[in-house]
Design a protein around this motif. Structure first.
Motif, PDB file in Angstrom:
ATOM      1  N   UNK A 203       0.796  -1.383  -0.075  1.00  0.00           N
ATOM      2  CA  UNK A 203       0.041   0.064   0.095  1.00  0.00           C
ATOM      3  C   UNK A 203       0.669   1.156  -0.087  1.00  0.00           C
ATOM      4  N   UNK A 204       2.035   1.139   0.089  1.00  0.00           N
ATOM      5  CA  UNK A 204       3.105   2.228   0.297  1.00  0.00           C
ATOM      6  C   UNK A 204       3.768   2.490  -1.181  1.00  0.00           C
ATOM      7  N   UNK A 205       4.330   3.527  -1.172  1.00  0.00           N
ATOM      8  CA  UNK A 205       5.207   3.965  -2.375  1.00  0.00           C
ATOM      9  C   UNK A 205       6.769   3.704  -2.425  1.00  0.00           C
ATOM     10  N   UNK A 206       7.108   3.121  -3.352  1.00  0.00           N
ATOM     11  CA  UNK A 206       8.627   2.537  -3.146  1.00  0.00           C
ATOM     12  C   UNK A 206       9.633   4.010  -3.084  1.00  0.00           C
ATOM     13  N   UNK A 207      10.733   3.681  -2.390  1.00  0.00           N
ATOM     14  CA  UNK A 207      11.650   4.915  -1.927  1.00  0.00           C
ATOM     15  C   UNK A 207      12.964   4.482  -2.685  1.00  0.00           C
ATOM     16  N   UNK A 208      13.604   5.565  -2.879  1.00  0.00           N
ATOM     17  CA  UNK A 208      15.105   5.389  -3.127  1.00  0.00           C
ATOM     18  C   UNK A 208      15.877   5.377  -1.961  1.00  0.00           C
ATOM     19  N   UNK A 209      16.845   4.284  -2.250  1.00  0.00           N
ATOM     20  CA  UNK A 209      17.645   3.900  -1.042  1.00  0.00           C
ATOM     21  C   UNK A 209      19.370   3.899  -1.573  1.00  0.00           C
ATOM     22  N   UNK A 210      20.168   4.329  -0.853  1.00  0.00           N
ATOM     23  CA  UNK A 210      21.680   4.487  -0.943  1.00  0.00           C
ATOM     24  C   UNK A 210      22.257   3.290  -0.351  1.00  0.00           C
ATOM     25  N   UNK A 211      22.803   2.255  -1.036  1.00  0.00           N
ATOM     26  CA  UNK A 211      23.037   0.916  -0.551  1.00  0.00           C
ATOM     27  C   UNK A 211      24.371   0.985   0.342  1.00  0.00           C
TER      28      UNK A 211
END
Length: 218
Positions: A203-211
């Motif tokens: 139900x949420x939106x994907x996010x950007x992640x710095x690995x």
């Protein structure tokens, strides 16, 4: 008009610093110098144990700042011990004359860049929100401060690493410069690879992640 006083030589300055700040006069005996060296080596060991302990007791963890502070004090003690040990060994001093040009002025900030470049870079990316629009600028600035400045200032000093002096100068320049550069590796990897898409909760939106720096972009 009286003639201006001659500028002190680098050797005279080092003798003054050793005497006023570290209590070892230029003509100190070998025993006094060895005693001072061992005191600073002992201080390096004590710093390696006590500084993380203090951070752990006070904050519940050592953390990035705690380990950085530990490395700072340990390296400081080791550099003082090395300087006091090598000072009377004139055969290990560089024979390249001091030029006093702009390159020397850049090299004069080598230790400052190695000590405070990573700290300022870390503070910037910790105090300023890292978002989808700002992360590249902030990470680029941190890479320049933590890696770029130490490398440039070290290269400016490399021309004095000649002859027998190179046996001390080259490991010193490489080893000390490598410490701040290593702190910029995760940031540089994220700059190179870019953020990855992190799957969101249902139900949420994907996010950007710095690995590599383990940071979610807001």
């Amino acid at each position: 008009m009286p003639d201006p006083l001659p500028s002190p030589t680098p050797h005279e300055i080092s003798d003054t610093v050793a005497e006023e700040f570290f209590g070892v006069a230029g003509g100190a005996s070998a025993h006094a110098r060895r005693t001072a060296v061992w005191q600073w080596l002992t201080g390096a060991v004590e710093s390696a144990v006590l500084v993380p302990l203090v951070f752990s007791l006070r904050f519940g963890e050592v953390g990035v700042l705690g380990w950085g502070t530990t490395v700072f004090f340990v390296v400081y003690c080791l550099l003082v011990a090395l300087g006091l040990h090598v000072r009377p060994r004139t055969d290990l001093h560089t024979r390249v004359p001091l030029r006093g040009d702009w390159v020397d002025h850049v090299g004069a900030y080598w230790l400052v860049a190695c000590a405070f470049g990573p700290l300022v870079g870390w503070a910037v990316t910790s105090a300023v929100p890292v978002t989808e629009t700002s992360w590249q600028s902030l990470y680029g600035l941190r890479a320049v401060l933590a890696a770029g400045l130490p490398l440039v200032t070290a290269l400016a000093l490399s021309r004095y690493a000649r002859g027998k002096a190179a046996w001390v100068a080259v490991p010193l320049l490489v080893g000390v410069t490598l410490l701040p550069v290593l702190t910029a590796v995760p940031v540089t990897q994220d700059l190179w690879e870019g953020p990855a898409v992190q799957q969101a909760q249902p139900g949420g939106e994907p996010t950007l992640y710095l690995r590599h720096t383990e940071r979610t972009l807001r």
